[in-house]
Design a protein around this motif. Structure first.
Motif, PDB file in Angstrom:
ATOM      1  N   TRP A  80      -3.978  -5.210 -14.938  1.00  0.00           N
ATOM      2  CA  TRP A  80      -3.706  -6.517 -14.335  1.00  0.00           C
ATOM      3  C   TRP A  80      -2.819  -6.365 -13.095  1.00  0.00           C
ATOM      4  O   TRP A  80      -3.011  -7.042 -12.088  1.00  0.00           O
ATOM      5  N   ASP A  81      -1.828  -5.472 -13.158  1.00  0.00           N
ATOM      6  CA  ASP A  81      -0.945  -5.280 -12.015  1.00  0.00           C
ATOM      7  C   ASP A  81      -1.712  -4.782 -10.807  1.00  0.00           C
ATOM      8  O   ASP A  81      -1.441  -5.185  -9.670  1.00  0.00           O
ATOM      9  N   LEU A  82      -2.680  -3.905 -11.032  1.00  0.00           N
ATOM     10  CA  LEU A  82      -3.501  -3.399  -9.935  1.00  0.00           C
ATOM     11  C   LEU A  82      -4.353  -4.518  -9.335  1.00  0.00           C
ATOM     12  O   LEU A  82      -4.474  -4.643  -8.110  1.00  0.00           O
ATOM     13  N   VAL A  83      -4.943  -5.337 -10.197  1.00  0.00           N
ATOM     14  CA  VAL A  83      -5.749  -6.472  -9.721  1.00  0.00           C
ATOM     15  C   VAL A  83      -4.884  -7.439  -8.914  1.00  0.00           C
ATOM     16  O   VAL A  83      -5.279  -7.922  -7.844  1.00  0.00           O
ATOM     17  N   LEU A  84      -3.670  -7.702  -9.412  1.00  0.00           N
ATOM     18  CA  LEU A  84      -2.764  -8.618  -8.714  1.00  0.00           C
ATOM     19  C   LEU A  84      -2.386  -8.062  -7.351  1.00  0.00           C
ATOM     20  O   LEU A  84      -2.377  -8.788  -6.344  1.00  0.00           O
ATOM     21  N   MET A  85      -2.093  -6.779  -7.300  1.00  0.00           N
ATOM     22  CA  MET A  85      -1.728  -6.152  -6.029  1.00  0.00           C
ATOM     23  C   MET A  85      -2.882  -6.251  -5.030  1.00  0.00           C
ATOM     24  O   MET A  85      -2.687  -6.604  -3.859  1.00  0.00           O
ATOM     25  N   ALA A  86      -4.099  -5.949  -5.493  1.00  0.00           N
ATOM     26  CA  ALA A  86      -5.263  -6.004  -4.606  1.00  0.00           C
ATOM     27  C   ALA A  86      -5.523  -7.434  -4.122  1.00  0.00           C
ATOM     28  O   ALA A  86      -5.886  -7.654  -2.949  1.00  0.00           O
ATOM     29  N   LEU A  87      -5.334  -8.408  -5.012  1.00  0.00           N
ATOM     30  CA  LEU A  87      -5.541  -9.807  -4.636  1.00  0.00           C
ATOM     31  C   LEU A  87      -4.544 -10.235  -3.564  1.00  0.00           C
ATOM     32  O   LEU A  87      -4.919 -10.856  -2.560  1.00  0.00           O
ATOM     33  N   VAL A  88      -3.271  -9.896  -3.753  1.00  0.00           N
ATOM     34  CA  VAL A  88      -2.245 -10.258  -2.771  1.00  0.00           C
ATOM     35  C   VAL A  88      -2.514  -9.560  -1.445  1.00  0.00           C
ATOM     36  O   VAL A  88      -2.359 -10.155  -0.374  1.00  0.00           O
ATOM     37  N   LEU A  89      -2.933  -8.307  -1.497  1.00  0.00           N
ATOM     38  CA  LEU A  89      -3.258  -7.573  -0.273  1.00  0.00           C
ATOM     39  C   LEU A  89      -4.381  -8.275   0.491  1.00  0.00           C
ATOM     40  O   LEU A  89      -4.292  -8.493   1.706  1.00  0.00           O
ATOM     41  N   GLY A  90      -5.446  -8.636  -0.230  1.00  0.00           N
ATOM     42  CA  GLY A  90      -6.566  -9.307   0.415  1.00  0.00           C
ATOM     43  C   GLY A  90      -6.182 -10.652   1.009  1.00  0.00           C
ATOM     44  O   GLY A  90      -6.587 -10.985   2.137  1.00  0.00           O
ATOM     45  N   LEU A  91      -5.397 -11.434   0.275  1.00  0.00           N
ATOM     46  CA  LEU A  91      -4.961 -12.739   0.787  1.00  0.00           C
ATOM     47  C   LEU A  91      -4.061 -12.571   2.004  1.00  0.00           C
ATOM     48  O   LEU A  91      -4.121 -13.364   2.947  1.00  0.00           O
ATOM     49  N   THR A  92      -3.209 -11.559   1.991  1.00  0.00           N
ATOM     50  CA  THR A  92      -2.323 -11.313   3.130  1.00  0.00           C
ATOM     51  C   THR A  92      -3.130 -11.017   4.391  1.00  0.00           C
ATOM     52  O   THR A  92      -2.840 -11.540   5.475  1.00  0.00           O
ATOM     53  N   VAL A  93      -4.141 -10.192   4.250  1.00  0.00           N
ATOM     54  CA  VAL A  93      -4.917  -9.766   5.422  1.00  0.00           C
ATOM     55  C   VAL A  93      -5.851 -10.866   5.915  1.00  0.00           C
ATOM     56  O   VAL A  93      -5.942 -11.127   7.120  1.00  0.00           O
ATOM     57  N   PHE A  94      -6.532 -11.549   4.996  1.00  0.00           N
ATOM     58  CA  PHE A  94      -7.620 -12.440   5.399  1.00  0.00           C
ATOM     59  C   PHE A  94      -7.291 -13.936   5.311  1.00  0.00           C
ATOM     60  O   PHE A  94      -8.066 -14.756   5.812  1.00  0.00           O
ATOM     61  N   VAL A  95      -6.179 -14.300   4.678  1.00  0.00           N
ATOM     62  CA  VAL A  95      -5.821 -15.729   4.621  1.00  0.00           C
ATOM     63  C   VAL A  95      -4.502 -15.916   5.371  1.00  0.00           C
ATOM     64  O   VAL A  95      -4.492 -16.095   6.570  1.00  0.00           O
ATOM     65  N   ASP A  96      -3.385 -15.911   4.674  1.00  0.00           N
ATOM     66  CA  ASP A  96      -2.084 -15.947   5.341  1.00  0.00           C
ATOM     67  C   ASP A  96      -1.011 -15.470   4.378  1.00  0.00           C
ATOM     68  O   ASP A  96      -1.230 -15.362   3.169  1.00  0.00           O
ATOM     69  N   LEU A  97       0.150 -15.196   4.922  1.00  0.00           N
ATOM     70  CA  LEU A  97       1.209 -14.548   4.152  1.00  0.00           C
ATOM     71  C   LEU A  97       1.772 -15.434   3.054  1.00  0.00           C
ATOM     72  O   LEU A  97       2.012 -14.996   1.929  1.00  0.00           O
ATOM     73  N   ILE A  98       2.019 -16.705   3.375  1.00  0.00           N
ATOM     74  CA  ILE A  98       2.654 -17.585   2.397  1.00  0.00           C
ATOM     75  C   ILE A  98       1.721 -17.860   1.221  1.00  0.00           C
ATOM     76  O   ILE A  98       2.156 -17.948   0.075  1.00  0.00           O
ATOM     77  N   THR A  99       0.414 -17.974   1.489  1.00  0.00           N
ATOM     78  CA  THR A  99      -0.550 -18.149   0.403  1.00  0.00           C
ATOM     79  C   THR A  99      -0.566 -16.915  -0.490  1.00  0.00           C
ATOM     80  O   THR A  99      -0.596 -17.029  -1.716  1.00  0.00           O
TER      81      THR A  99
END
Length: 545
Positions: A360-379
């Protein structure tokens, strides 16, 4: 204790000078990447670096422009490029917010962001920095701002590269990635790349350079807000403030580990807030505690705030005297330096070992990474924190439910075990081992109902180890009491402290449990329950089935 500790003056001066040399190329590169210009990066390093050290709470902390802060600031600067005053107003507001956060004692809470969220966020920032610099490394400028436009511009830049710029960028990358550590103690890799490749750029034609850089002191900016830009400016200020707090306090923890000291997190927020406020008033880009520069400072002898202030004074001397020379620095050289910065920000250590840890921690890290790059930082941070909190609540709830003792095999106390055995399964004991959260409350009634059998006549709930009960858990106890009444079972409550009783009483749950069924210890409750089994009260409802 003196406000400025001079007991390590020699080490602080040497550490500050070394950190300043390391900071010079990074400040120029971050200033150029932000859109405000290299001089704004230098002034950001000077003003944030000096005042954050002077008023901060981490002795050897060196502050200045950092990758995460520049990414947010660059997006804001691009959206409000026609009105720079609004851009720097957000920096001033962010500084004020940091001061308020420190005064309110919020420093301890900022550090509670889970590691997978921080890792994904920082790795995403590293990816953004690299993506923004790839076209510049090839001598081109992306047609639009943002990560996706920058990535979309790379194929075109590859098809028609500026060979001079690419040669300088490739040489810069080779130097910063391979510079010997022994030489790095005297001449840091980024500074060596800046000097060598800038000199090489003087003989290579057509490589884009920074051009004229303003000299002297910066102009004072009076903050202003317009109704149309209010939301954008406030949103950016909030992001910058939270980001600066996280970035700085994580760096403070690194410094603590190296020095075996303990920083003052709230004072650090106040220092960073003052530094960024001053930077905003003078048109400088915002900053935060910089991990690499702080580590360099500590390793070369710095241990007090004098070192961070020395780093800023050195940069001030450079900007007042040597800024005309910086006009010849090629864009591709700064791009190469920033790509190395982005590479270092990515959490390679965790990525290489994440598959061995919780999935789960790996999935969470990957999700946050993807959102940071392709959406925005605060999201990215908001979604990461919420999901991490929900996962934690679920984990704690499962542990709380699993800890319920409901048969003699699970009871450690010999007397309690003997009494339960003598009851022949007609008495069920549920022992809560800690605070009952709303997460456990959702399944609490179902769990008790499932573990009870048709033979159960008495249910005992032991709250001896429950210091606190929230409303959700109290409602679950109410459900259990109602079930007991419906099935003709007696409900005993034992060990409930005054706070737990008050919560149950406030919701009228105590009305469902007879006053003589409240006990201070479970042994007395068990004995009373067994006696009741031998002599059932008049009017008892027969067991179903």
């Amino acid at each position: 204790m003196a406000f400025l500790d001079t007991s390590n003056l020699k080490g602080d001066l040497f550490g500050g000078v070394t950190a300043g040399i390391v900071a010079l190329p990074l400040a120029l590169a971050f200033g150029e990447a932000s859109g405000a210009g290299p001089i704004a990066g230098l002034w950001g390093a000077i003003l944030v670096g000096f005042f954050a050290s002077l008023f901060g709470g981490t002795g050897p902390q060196v502050s200045g422009p950092t990758g995460p802060m520049v990414v947010v600031f660059a997006g804001l600067y691009a959206s409000l490029a026609d009105n720079p005053t609004l851009v720097f107003t957000s920096v001033v507001l962010a500084g004020g917010m940091l001061v308020v956060m420190g005064v309110l004692g919020l420093g301890r809470y900022i550090r509670l962001v889970p590691y997978p969220v921080v890792s994904g966020f920082m790795s995403g920032i590293g990816c953004i920095i690299i993506a923004l610099q790839l076209s510049r490394l090839l001598g081109h400028e992306p047609a639009d701002t943002g990560t996706i436009p920058a990535m979309a511009a790379v194929p075109g830049a590859l098809m028609s590269p500026n060979l001079s710029a690419f040669a300088l960028g490739a040489a810069t990358l080779a130097i910063v990635f391979t510079w010997p550590a022994k030489l790095g103690k005297f001449l840091p890799g980024p500074l060596a790349a800046l000097i060598i490749c800038t000199l090489a750029g003087l003989v290579l034609p057509a490589a884009p350079v920074l051009g004229d850089i303003p000299t002297g002191l910066p102009d004072f900016i009076i903050p202003s807000l317009t109704q149309d830009s209010l939301f954008v400016v406030l949103e950016a200020a909030i992001i910058l403030a939270v980001l600066c707090g996280i970035d700085s306090l994580l760096t403070s923890l690194v410094a603590d580990n190296m020095t075996r000291e303990r920083h003052d997190s709230n004072r650090e927020l106040i220092g960073q807030g003052i530094g960024n406020t001053v930077a905003g008033f003078f048109g400088a880009i915002p900053g935060a505690g910089a991990t690499m520069r702080t580590v360099v400072n500590i390793r070369t002898g710095g241990s007090t705030k004098i070192s961070g202030m020395t780093h800023a004074v050195l940069l001030l001397a450079i900007v007042l005297v040597l800024s005309p020379l910086a006009s010849q620095i090629p864009h591709a050289v700064l791009a190469g330096i920033l790509i190395k910065v982005g590479y270092d920000i990515i959490d390679w250590r965790y990525l290489m070992h994440a598959h061995r840890g919780p999935r789960w921690d790996l999935v969470l890290m990957a999700l946050v990474l993807g959102l940071t790059v392709f959406v925005d930082l605060i999201t990215a941070v908001a979604v990461g924190v919420v999901l991490a909190a929900l996962a934690f609540v679920k984990e704690i709830a499962d542990l709380q439910l699993a800890s319920l003792e409901s048969d003699t095999d699970d009871v450690n106390d010999a007397e309690t075990a003997d009494l339960l055995k003598s009851a022949g399964g007609r008495v069920m004991l549920f022992d809560f081992s800690g605070p009952l959260s709303f997460g456990a409350a959702a399944d609490l009634g179902h769990h008790v109902r499932e573990r009870s059998s048709n033979e159960t006549s008495v249910v005992i709930m032991d709250f001896s180890h429950v210091p606190h009960l929230d409303v959700s858990a109290a409602k679950a106890v109410e459900t259990i009491a109602e079930d007991a009444n419906d099935y003709g079972r007696s409900l005993f409550i034992t060990g409930a402290n005054q706070e737990v009783q008050n919560v149950l009483a406030a919701l009228d749950v105590t009305q469902l449990v007879p006053t003589d069924h409240w006990f201070t210890d479970r042994v007395a409750a068990l004995r009373t329950a067994i006696a009741e089994l031998d002599d059932p009260p008049a009017g008892a409802v027969p067991q179903p089935g």
